[in-house]
Design an enzyme around this catalytic site. Structure first.
Site, PDB file in Angstrom:
ATOM      1  CG  ASP A 239      -4.622 -23.312  27.661  1.00 28.12           C
ATOM      2  OD1 ASP A 239      -3.835 -22.420  27.300  1.00 28.12           O
ATOM      3  OD2 ASP A 239      -4.794 -24.359  27.014  1.00 28.12           O
ATOM      4  CD  GLU A 447      -0.368 -31.393  11.232  1.00 32.06           C
ATOM      5  OE1 GLU A 447      -1.220 -32.243  11.530  1.00 32.06           O
ATOM      6  OE2 GLU A 447       0.820 -31.685  10.984  1.00 32.06           O
TER       7      GLU A 447
END
Length: 698
Positions: A239, A447
């Site tokens: 990542d 979010e």
């Protein structure tokens, strides 16, 4: 091209590279090697629900919405369309020597992490909370993206491996502690399915540690499980900027050289980030061998050969006009229609426009483009909000009034105004309307992913299941008008709908339905299409029903292990029809194929999702509640009796013990076949129970 041939060609090419050249090829922005005729290549591209961050592309519903369709065939078609647009853009960019980020053919999608807690901001990127559903939909997406031809259409990537679902604020330092049972029962099955059945080309590691090991430098996850146990042959990517966390946050190494060496030696081939800039120093100091470097470069070049990047291919002829073509836009609208979940309906829906003079569309998400697209999105050439969709659908026949009602989170819309400055306008609109469409919710700014180098928004996890205070005030005000109200929720996760359930006539979960989602919403509101989506996550009564966010134990989590009743259960969703299962049985001594007869006894044609849940009666290791083991999306026309065969999960009759081993689950099983779970809330809301079948395994 077979993998072996691609690998042989990769080995031959890599053998001609100098050690210092090999090291440069392990970075996501791999530079050209001009003396070998190798162009630069940027591995970083995104395609969660459409080609992302690279200009115009078809914007499909957010992943969580696609999952609510329970439609494997649909997800494969969507992924195939994304790959075609990715190729079309790649072909065009290549002509201009544009090899920038987000313009390659290696897409870091899908996200198949388990949405174990509704607070997680990135849960919207997943296929929900169930490992089996996530695996089936993930496989379909990978197959569509990669294709089945001699050349891979695009390369998919299963992420984030593994045991990763928040908290976002702690992800760079967090250690996810998980039992062997939960690891192999919940967190790994979807990844295993995508590797073994989907043949996914890449896997991305997570930021966090799992049981003490950083996921991008974990011998257990990468070598022991992924490569040796499952036979994964593709490449592994970190990542973004996760490897620098080894020394900066996790404290498992002393510096960048050691972190780069740990990642590479553990099997991480590609660095999204810049820590592999230190690999040459690590090599010179003997921390990594040339053999290890060579193996990782070979894996990466195997992928490039499989994509046909050094050959002429059939995909080179895909024209730029494929981007946002009519076929793909229609597919996006279909997906949005299938994704929307009808949670409540007292008979108000579908609306009959012949009986309406004025419709009021109210709310901060009613005319919001941000609420259409979720995160990891591309750019659409046209957006159709809910307001615009209703206006287009009704034309001049019905007057449409609009009020923003409130800001999505602030106490006022205009900076110099008093608090609740749009509230009176909203009430005026409601009072002058025959029916109100109240459109509330969140967007990617409220979010989403924790803000870092790869994300220019400062969003993250939710701290509550409630809507922001201004929206709650708006809901109370509209309820006081006494007008019929349809609440339309645009969000990527569980939101507390207790007030809406008590005070409003109908509730629709729209998710983030894509750039033209307002068109789909209008078709459902006015009955052109029957809603057929099902919740792929549990809507809880409150956060008090859940363990701490940082607790990765599954006890009390998701429909499989929850101990209290849900507000709206996983698998739940109403339609305008009334589909009932008439019969279900096994035959031909095949315990993995269930034959199901169903009939629509209602007054509206519809699509439905038939669901099969299994309860292992004899095993102490079975989940607390029946678990999904099969599903099928079907068309149900009024009065027609139909039959379908539903393939069951190959692991239906097994369980995971405390040591993480898959073992037989006994001989006696109970199956539930219907349009929902067999839980009390679903049965009460639907007014019917799934068909129960007791089965003895021979």
């Amino acid at each position: 091209m077979k993998r072996q041939e691609a690998r042989e060609r990769a080995e031959e090419l890599v053998a001609r590279m100098k050690p210092e050249e090999k090291v440069t090829q392990l970075r996501y922005n791999s530079p050209a090697i001009e003396r070998l005729g190798i162009p630069a290549y940027n591995w970083w591209n995104e395609a969660l629900h459409g080609v992302a961050r690279a200009g115009v592309a078809t914007s499909f519903p957010q992943a969580i919405g696609m999952a609510a369709s329970f439609d494997e065939e649909l997800l494969e078609k969507i992924a195939s369309a994304i790959a075609e647009e990715g190729r079309a853009k790649f072909n065009a960019y290549k002509e201009y020597e544009d090899r920038d980020i987000y313009k390659g053919l290696t897409f870091w999608s899908p996200n198949i992490n388990i949405f174990r807690d509704p607070r997680w901001g990135r849960g919207q990127e997943t296929y929900g909370e169930d490992p089996y559903l996530s695996g089936r939909l993930g496989i379909a997406f990978v197959k569509g993206l990669q294709g089945d031809g001699p050349v891979m259409k695009a390369a998919a990537c299963a992420k984030h491996f593994a045991v990763h679902s928040g908290p976002e604020a702690l992800r760079h330092e967090f250690n996810a502690v998980v039992s062997e049972k939960d690891l192999y029962e919940t967190y790994l099955p979807a990844f295993e399915a995508l590797v073994k059945e989907g043949h996914v080309e890449a896997v991305m590691g997570a930021y966090n540690r799992t049981n003490g090991e950083p996921c991008c430098g974990s011998k257990l996850l990468i070598q022991d499980i992924l490569r040796e146990k499952w036979g994964f042959e593709g490449h592994y990517v970190s990542d973004c900027w996760a490897i620098k966390d080894f020394h900066e946050h996790h404290g498992v190494t002393a510096n960048a050289k050691e972190s780069a060496a740990l990642a590479l030696n553990s099997g991480c081939d590609l660095n999204c980030g810049n820590t592999f800039l230190h690999l040459w120093d690590a090599y010179q100091e003997g921390l990594v061998s040339e053999e290890t470097i060579t193996e990782s470069v070979v894996r990466l070049y195997t992928t490039r050969f499989l994509l046909g990047l050094f050959d002429e291919t059939e995909y080179d002829e895909i024209p730029y006009e494929t981007v946002e073509c009519r076929e793909h836009l229609e597919l996006s609208c279909q997906a949005a229609c299938e994704s929307i979940v009808l949670l409540k309906n007292n008979g108000l829906l579908p609306l009959n426009k012949e009986r309406l003079r004025t419709v009021g569309v109210i709310g901060p998400n009613a005319n919001s483009r941000a609420a259409l697209i979720g995160n990891y999105h591309g750019t659409a050439s046209e957006y159709i909000t809910v307001l615009e969709g209703v206006q287009r659908y009704l034309g001049d026949e019905v007057r449409v009034l609009y009020s923003e009602g409130c800001d999505i989170k602030e106490s006022r819309v205009e900076h110099l105004a008093m608090e609740n400055d749009r509230l009176s306008e909203a009430m005026i609109v409601a009072e002058h309307s025959d029916v109100v469409l109240l459109v509330v919710g969140l967007n990617e700014n409220l979010e989403g992913e924790e803000g870092d180098e790869g994300n220019h928004y400062a969003s993250g996890d939710k701290t509550s299941l409630e809507l922001p205070a201004p929206q709650r005030e708006l809901m109370r005000a509209i309820a006081q008008t006494g007008k019929p109200v349809v609440l339309c929720l645009m969000a990527g996760s569980d939101i507390d709908l207790s007030f809406a359930d008590e005070h409003f006539d109908a509730v629709l979960q729209l998710w983030y339905p894509g750039a033209r989602g307002g068109e789909a919403a209008s078709k459902l509101l006015f009955g052109e299409v029957s809603p057929s989506g099902k919740l792929c996550v549990t809507f809880y009564q409150s956060l008090e029903d859940l363990p701490d966010f940082e607790d990765y134990s599954m006890k009390g989590r998701t429909y499989r292990y929850m101990e209290r009743e849900a507000q709206y259960p996983f698998g739940f969703g109403l339609t305008y029809g009334n589909v009932k299962v008439q019969d279900a049985y096994f035959k031909d001594c095949d315990p993995f194929c269930l034959y199901v007869s169903y009939k629509n006894e209602g007054k509206k044609d519809t699509q439905e999702v038939l669901q099969v849940y299994v309860d292992n009666l004899e095993s102490e290791y079975a989940p607390r509640n029946p678990r999904l083991c099969g599903f099928a999306r079907v068309t149900a026309r009024v009065g027609e009796l139909n039959q379908i065969s539903i393939k069951l999960d190959p692991y239906t009759y097994t369980v995971i013990n405390e040591q993480g081993q898959r073992v037989e689950g006994g001989r006696r099983f109970t199956f539930y076949v219907g349009c929902s779970q067999p839980d009390p809330v679903s049965c009460r809301l639907l007014g019917t129970k799934p068909l129960k079948i007791d089965y003895m395994l021979e």
